[in-house]
Motif scaffolding. Sequence first.
Motif, PDB file in Angstrom:
ATOM      1  N   THR A 116      30.206  46.350  38.987  1.00  0.00           N
ATOM      2  CA  THR A 116      30.035  47.588  38.232  1.00  0.00           C
ATOM      3  C   THR A 116      28.668  48.204  38.477  1.00  0.00           C
ATOM      4  O   THR A 116      28.540  49.420  38.608  1.00  0.00           O
ATOM      5  CB  THR A 116      30.254  47.341  36.727  1.00  0.00           C
ATOM      6  OG1 THR A 116      31.555  46.789  36.541  1.00  0.00           O
ATOM      7  CG2 THR A 116      30.126  48.631  35.931  1.00  0.00           C
ATOM      8  N   ARG A 117      27.638  47.378  38.566  1.00  0.00           N
ATOM      9  CA  ARG A 117      26.277  47.899  38.794  1.00  0.00           C
ATOM     10  C   ARG A 117      26.165  48.646  40.121  1.00  0.00           C
ATOM     11  O   ARG A 117      25.271  49.445  40.310  1.00  0.00           O
ATOM     12  CB  ARG A 117      25.254  46.765  38.730  1.00  0.00           C
ATOM     13  CG  ARG A 117      25.122  46.131  37.353  1.00  0.00           C
ATOM     14  CD  ARG A 117      24.622  47.095  36.276  1.00  0.00           C
ATOM     15  NE  ARG A 117      23.280  47.545  36.600  1.00  0.00           N
ATOM     16  CZ  ARG A 117      22.882  48.826  36.566  1.00  0.00           C
ATOM     17  NH1 ARG A 117      23.719  49.773  36.220  1.00  0.00           N
ATOM     18  NH2 ARG A 117      21.649  49.153  36.874  1.00  0.00           N
ATOM     19  N   LEU A 118      27.093  48.410  41.044  1.00  0.00           N
ATOM     20  CA  LEU A 118      27.085  49.096  42.337  1.00  0.00           C
ATOM     21  C   LEU A 118      27.908  50.386  42.339  1.00  0.00           C
ATOM     22  O   LEU A 118      27.837  51.158  43.290  1.00  0.00           O
ATOM     23  CB  LEU A 118      27.610  48.153  43.428  1.00  0.00           C
ATOM     24  CG  LEU A 118      26.789  46.884  43.664  1.00  0.00           C
ATOM     25  CD1 LEU A 118      27.505  45.981  44.660  1.00  0.00           C
ATOM     26  CD2 LEU A 118      25.383  47.218  44.136  1.00  0.00           C
ATOM     27  N   LYS A 140      39.906  50.799  37.849  1.00  0.00           N
ATOM     28  CA  LYS A 140      40.758  50.621  39.032  1.00  0.00           C
ATOM     29  C   LYS A 140      40.146  49.684  40.068  1.00  0.00           C
ATOM     30  O   LYS A 140      40.797  49.361  41.059  1.00  0.00           O
ATOM     31  CB  LYS A 140      41.014  51.983  39.687  1.00  0.00           C
ATOM     32  CG  LYS A 140      41.756  52.959  38.804  1.00  0.00           C
ATOM     33  CD  LYS A 140      41.834  54.318  39.470  1.00  0.00           C
ATOM     34  CE  LYS A 140      42.412  55.364  38.543  1.00  0.00           C
ATOM     35  NZ  LYS A 140      42.348  56.713  39.144  1.00  0.00           N
ATOM     36  N   THR A 141      38.917  49.246  39.859  1.00  0.00           N
ATOM     37  CA  THR A 141      38.217  48.465  40.880  1.00  0.00           C
ATOM     38  C   THR A 141      38.716  47.018  40.934  1.00  0.00           C
ATOM     39  O   THR A 141      39.144  46.456  39.918  1.00  0.00           O
ATOM     40  CB  THR A 141      36.695  48.444  40.622  1.00  0.00           C
ATOM     41  OG1 THR A 141      36.456  47.818  39.361  1.00  0.00           O
ATOM     42  CG2 THR A 141      36.104  49.849  40.654  1.00  0.00           C
ATOM     43  N   PRO A 142      38.625  46.406  42.108  1.00  0.00           N
ATOM     44  CA  PRO A 142      39.025  45.000  42.228  1.00  0.00           C
ATOM     45  C   PRO A 142      38.191  44.064  41.349  1.00  0.00           C
ATOM     46  O   PRO A 142      38.734  43.110  40.786  1.00  0.00           O
ATOM     47  CB  PRO A 142      38.806  44.688  43.713  1.00  0.00           C
ATOM     48  CG  PRO A 142      38.870  46.004  44.400  1.00  0.00           C
ATOM     49  CD  PRO A 142      38.316  46.994  43.416  1.00  0.00           C
ATOM     50  N   HIS A 143      36.887  44.331  41.196  1.00  0.00           N
ATOM     51  CA  HIS A 143      36.063  43.430  40.378  1.00  0.00           C
ATOM     52  C   HIS A 143      36.455  43.501  38.905  1.00  0.00           C
ATOM     53  O   HIS A 143      36.469  42.485  38.221  1.00  0.00           O
ATOM     54  CB  HIS A 143      34.552  43.677  40.582  1.00  0.00           C
ATOM     55  CG  HIS A 143      34.125  45.073  40.392  1.00  0.00           C
ATOM     56  ND1 HIS A 143      33.996  45.951  41.442  1.00  0.00           N
ATOM     57  CD2 HIS A 143      33.773  45.764  39.290  1.00  0.00           C
ATOM     58  CE1 HIS A 143      33.573  47.123  40.987  1.00  0.00           C
ATOM     59  NE2 HIS A 143      33.445  47.032  39.680  1.00  0.00           N
ATOM     60  N   TYR A 144      36.797  44.677  38.409  1.00  0.00           N
ATOM     61  CA  TYR A 144      37.246  44.804  37.019  1.00  0.00           C
ATOM     62  C   TYR A 144      38.571  44.057  36.815  1.00  0.00           C
ATOM     63  O   TYR A 144      38.718  43.255  35.887  1.00  0.00           O
ATOM     64  CB  TYR A 144      37.405  46.279  36.643  1.00  0.00           C
ATOM     65  CG  TYR A 144      38.027  46.480  35.287  1.00  0.00           C
ATOM     66  CD1 TYR A 144      37.274  46.367  34.133  1.00  0.00           C
ATOM     67  CD2 TYR A 144      39.391  46.751  35.154  1.00  0.00           C
ATOM     68  CE1 TYR A 144      37.854  46.533  32.876  1.00  0.00           C
ATOM     69  CE2 TYR A 144      39.976  46.918  33.917  1.00  0.00           C
ATOM     70  CZ  TYR A 144      39.200  46.807  32.781  1.00  0.00           C
ATOM     71  OH  TYR A 144      39.780  46.964  31.548  1.00  0.00           O
TER      72      TYR A 144
END
Length: 101
Positions: free
Chosen positions: A29-31, A67-71
């Motif tokens: 998220t920080r990115l 929608k991100t893979p890390h989330y």
Amino acid sequence: MLIQMVSINVKPGHAEEFLEAFRINYEGTRLEPGNLRFDVLRDPDDELRFVIYEVFKSPEALDEHRKTPHYRECVRRIDPILAGPRTKSFYKVEMADFLSA
């Protein structure tokens, strides 16, 4: 600008597992270009209670975050160890130091 605060309670014996899984979301998220701040807070009186403080440039940036893979990986890992549902509160910013940055 949009602030989301997520309250999370973890099952006993799973706090470290939660932190390991949540680090994936934190680092990713920080990115994100739409993220301005992302803090993982732990209650000093209840080590199983966490609050996630997130600041996004817009509601759309928050939607993109989800929608991100890390989330998605984080949610997949933490859902089985939560003591109840995550609760979310939303705020708009009226005054903050980071607005002038």
